[in-house]
Design an enzyme around this catalytic site. Structure first.
Site, PDB file in Angstrom:
ATOM      1  N   GLU A  66       0.842  -1.184   0.000  1.00  0.00           N
ATOM      2  CA  GLU A  66       0.000   0.000   0.000  1.00  0.00           C
ATOM      3  C   GLU A  66       0.885   1.245   0.000  1.00  0.00           C
ATOM      4  O   GLU A  66       2.092   1.156   0.250  1.00  0.00           O
ATOM      5  CB  GLU A  66      -0.911   0.004   1.221  1.00  0.00           C
ATOM      6  N   ILE A  68       1.455  -2.924  -7.712  1.00  0.00           N
ATOM      7  CA  ILE A  68       0.914  -4.259  -7.934  1.00  0.00           C
ATOM      8  C   ILE A  68       1.251  -4.734  -9.347  1.00  0.00           C
ATOM      9  O   ILE A  68       0.745  -4.198 -10.342  1.00  0.00           O
ATOM     10  CB  ILE A  68      -0.608  -4.293  -7.701  1.00  0.00           C
ATOM     11  N   GLN A  92      30.336  -2.311 -18.035  1.00  0.00           N
ATOM     12  CA  GLN A  92      31.580  -1.536 -18.111  1.00  0.00           C
ATOM     13  C   GLN A  92      32.508  -2.100 -19.185  1.00  0.00           C
ATOM     14  O   GLN A  92      33.186  -1.354 -19.891  1.00  0.00           O
ATOM     15  CB  GLN A  92      32.276  -1.553 -16.744  1.00  0.00           C
ATOM     16  N   GLY A 104      30.987   2.266 -24.256  1.00  0.00           N
ATOM     17  CA  GLY A 104      29.843   3.048 -24.707  1.00  0.00           C
ATOM     18  C   GLY A 104      28.708   2.198 -25.240  1.00  0.00           C
ATOM     19  O   GLY A 104      27.524   2.541 -25.077  1.00  0.00           O
ATOM     20  N   GLU A 127       9.480  -7.769  -3.208  1.00  0.00           N
ATOM     21  CA  GLU A 127       9.402  -8.937  -2.314  1.00  0.00           C
ATOM     22  C   GLU A 127      10.380  -8.821  -1.148  1.00  0.00           C
ATOM     23  O   GLU A 127      10.957  -9.794  -0.682  1.00  0.00           O
ATOM     24  CB  GLU A 127       9.591 -10.242  -3.091  1.00  0.00           C
ATOM     25  N   GLU A 155      17.492  -4.204   2.634  1.00  0.00           N
ATOM     26  CA  GLU A 155      17.546  -3.813   4.039  1.00  0.00           C
ATOM     27  C   GLU A 155      16.551  -4.622   4.880  1.00  0.00           C
ATOM     28  O   GLU A 155      16.830  -4.953   6.038  1.00  0.00           O
ATOM     29  CB  GLU A 155      17.259  -2.312   4.164  1.00  0.00           C
TER      30      GLU A 155
END
Length: 387
Positions: free
Chosen positions: A134, A164, A341, A345, A368, A372
């Site tokens: 939410e 969602i 990398q 370019g 999901e 942290e």
């Protein structure tokens, strides 16, 4: 060609290696240029394609309901996601959401609910979605404000959900709402809400860095039959966490697929790009980076398939799934960045494989359960043993 030696690890049975080989061959012939400019149309077509190929059976539990086995095989789900992710990120997304969106029904649904929804999911005839987050309740599920009040044989559902996946194209949504049996997370229930339910609308479509169907949902006096509740009242948090424990490990597998493709691309580039009279792979800096990439991938694979194997043995894998998800997604970000990398370019040119991978991987470190949050889960599980 990605290294397939991991299929001989003791986590797997012969049928798992056979599944990967069959899907790899199928994906090579069916997923070339599988996505188009219209992401909704592409996703619908991929769901149908995966259903016709029989691969969505692995996202559903119960042979009586179209599933590949009596229960969800976590290792099979992970192998499917890893393989699809190597070829086409949107195909992995389509498969994953069929599993996540219907997972609560597979795990906790009644026989009638399973019969009504799972066969269509397995055939690719119905698109599923999982509606938990939410605006003010993403990682903090207990802060959920969307509410369902029981009135006789119906619940009246009001509130919003956001971020969602499959929002706007799903045929049904598994929606979590506060029903108030107890405070906090213990007062949440899960419901199946069909897309044509009066009072349900798509409030906003959301565009993100790697395009896929995503939306904010709105519920205004939606009347949901009690028969559409999944599990007992107040058991929604348990339903959500059990579903996520299955599919959180598969997020790690998808990250593995992205990382393996990036390493393949990097090896191809490093062994052919001419620089200063030699190829890029001749430089020790390049060799060191390739070694780090390969080691990180194997470390992630070990954690991922340990968690999948443990769940298939009936063990609680809350900590192990969190470790796998955190490590595989963070490692994949590093591997893909290193591969880009090496392309110089060319690596930032739109739709070059490493550029597409760079966009695909970023969301996996958030959805999901952000990295942290995985750290908090791991620490919480560790601290349980000290009290």
């Amino acid at each position: 060609m990605s290294d397939k030696s991991y299929l001989t690890w003791p986590f797997f049975e012969a049928r798992h290696a056979q599944l990967e080989q069959q899907l790899d061959a199928w994906a090579a012939s069916h997923l070339q240029d599988a996505h188009g400019a219209d992401v909704d149309d592409s996703c619908r077509k991929l769901v149908q394609l995966l259903g016709n190929g029989g691969w969505l059976r692995h996202a559903v539990g119960g042979t009586a309901y179209g599933g590949a086995g009596d229960t969800i095989d976590t290792r099979a789900i992970c192998l499917v996601r890893e393989t699809l992710a190597r070829y086409e990120g949107l195909a992995d997304f389509a498969f994953a959401m069929q599993g996540l969106g219907s997972g609560a029904i597979s795990l906790f649904g009644t026989a009638a609910q399973k019969q009504a929804y799972l066969p269509k999911v397995a055939r690719g005839e119905a698109i599923a979605a999982f509606a938990l987050s939410e605006p003010q309740a993403g990682s903090d599920v207990a802060a959920m404000a969307c509410a369902a009040v029981q009135e006789g044989e119906h619940y009246v559902l009001d509130g919003e959900k956001t971020w969602i996946s499959n929002g706007g194209i799903a045929d049904f949504y598994v929606v979590f709402a506060r029903t108030g049996e107890q405070p906090g997370a213990r007062g949440i229930s899960a419901f199946i809400v069909d897309a044509d339910t009066p009072g349900f609308t798509i409030a906003e479509r959301i565009d993100v860095i790697a395009p896929h169907p995503l939306a904010r949902l709105k519920f205004e006096a939606c009347r949901i039959p009690v028969s559409q509740r999944i599990g007992d009242g107040g058991q929604g948090f348990k339903v959500a966490m059990a579903t996520l424990d299955v599919f959180r490990t598969s997020v790690a597998a998808a990250a593995l697929g992205f990382a393996r493709r990036a390493l393949d691309e990097a090896l191809g580039r490093a062994t052919t790009r001419q620089m200063f009279g030699q190829v890029l792979a001749d430089f020790q800096l390049t060799q060191a980076k390739l070694a780090q990439m390969a080691t990180g991938i194997d470390s992630s694979a070990l954690l991922t398939y340990r968690a999948a194997w443990q769940r298939d043995q009936g063990h609680n894998v809350t900590k192990e799934a969190a470790m796998a998800k955190m490590t595989a997604t963070e490692t994949a970000q590093q591997v893909i960045d290193a591969a880009l990398q090496m392309f110089g370019g060319l690596g930032v040119v739109s739709e070059v494989p490493v550029e597409r991978l760079y966009r695909e991987i970023r969301a996996l470190r958030i959805y999901e359960g952000a990295t942290e949050v995985q750290q908090l889960i791991i620490a919480r599980e560790l601290l349980k043993g000290t009290k």
